[in-house]
Design an enzyme around this catalytic site. Sequence first.
Site, mmCIF file in Angstrom:
data_model
loop_
_atom_site.group_PDB
_atom_site.id
_atom_site.type_symbol
_atom_site.label_atom_id
_atom_site.label_comp_id
_atom_site.label_asym_id
_atom_site.label_seq_id
_atom_site.Cartn_x
_atom_site.Cartn_y
_atom_site.Cartn_z
ATOM 1 C CB CYS A 192 -15.941 -13.003 4.077
ATOM 2 S SG CYS A 192 -15.988 -13.576 2.424
ATOM 3 C CG HIS A 237 -14.422 -17.391 4.245
ATOM 4 N ND1 HIS A 237 -15.500 -16.590 4.596
ATOM 5 C CD2 HIS A 237 -13.897 -17.532 5.381
ATOM 6 C CE1 HIS A 237 -15.673 -16.299 5.546
ATOM 7 N NE2 HIS A 237 -14.790 -16.675 6.441
ATOM 8 C CG HIS A 249 -14.819 -15.356 9.697
ATOM 9 N ND1 HIS A 249 -15.009 -16.500 9.194
ATOM 10 C CD2 HIS A 249 -15.199 -15.643 11.050
ATOM 11 C CE1 HIS A 249 -15.000 -17.576 9.974
ATOM 12 N NE2 HIS A 249 -15.497 -16.939 11.210
#
Length: 282
Positions: A192, A237, A249
């Site tokens: 990510c 994240h 993502h």
Amino acid sequence: MTQPLDRRLHAFRPDLADERLRGQVEASIFSTGEPAVVSAPVADLRPAPDLARGIDTQLLFGENVRVFERRDGWAWVQSDEDGYVGYLPETSLGQPFEATHRIAVPRTFVYPEAELRKVPLQALSMGSRVRVTGEAETRGTRYFLLESGGAVIAAHCVPIEEAASDDYVAVATRFLETPYLWGGRSGFGIDCSGLVQLSMMMTGRKILRDSDMQASFGQEIAREELRRGDLVFWKGHVGLMEDAETLLHANGHTMTVARENLDAAIERIGWLYQYPTGYRRP
């Protein structure tokens, strides 16, 4: 109370430390290190000299590092690009060179000569740096000849001083369906924060590597202000907004870089990782 230095961004151990940290840490020896360049297509950077340890991040072909130690086939280095510190195989390093171009497509091949019918020598990721020493053309296809050997498609490169795009979201969309890889930072596999960093790097923007480092980047905004290019953070994240409702993502759910409706992503992620910790505008 003084915060301890982050070992990911500062090279220090009890026996050896970066000279720039003298007075901040205790070490038997302080060193300025020596310059080197990544000579492998992708080099895995680990927190310890042990292939069984998971990778923290990756360095790309042509990226510069400072080497503080070489021992038992490993090198302890710090990346010039983002300051990340770790261990990689010593065979991944070569002599520094002055790059002239950067790979501007997710992946490309290096051919032994200016001929796409030849078996490639290796593949390079977007962001890799090369030194071009000549040009050739075969059946209308233009190639750059590399100082390191071989040839790449000229259209897959941009001059090192130029940005590949002025839109990092557009760069990120080029990685759609790229496999998710924990610690990945290349067109062969990416995580990510690697997606955010590499996409921004290709537009001339610098951002640190990990999502917790990126969480203070830019300006804090409210969720209702989200627009294209904004970042959404969870604990561990990060994703970037393609538009006010769509998140891009690299994620462990699809195990790819994917598009997802933000509301659906928040609901899906929430049961395990709670809700977003922040929204930021670079």
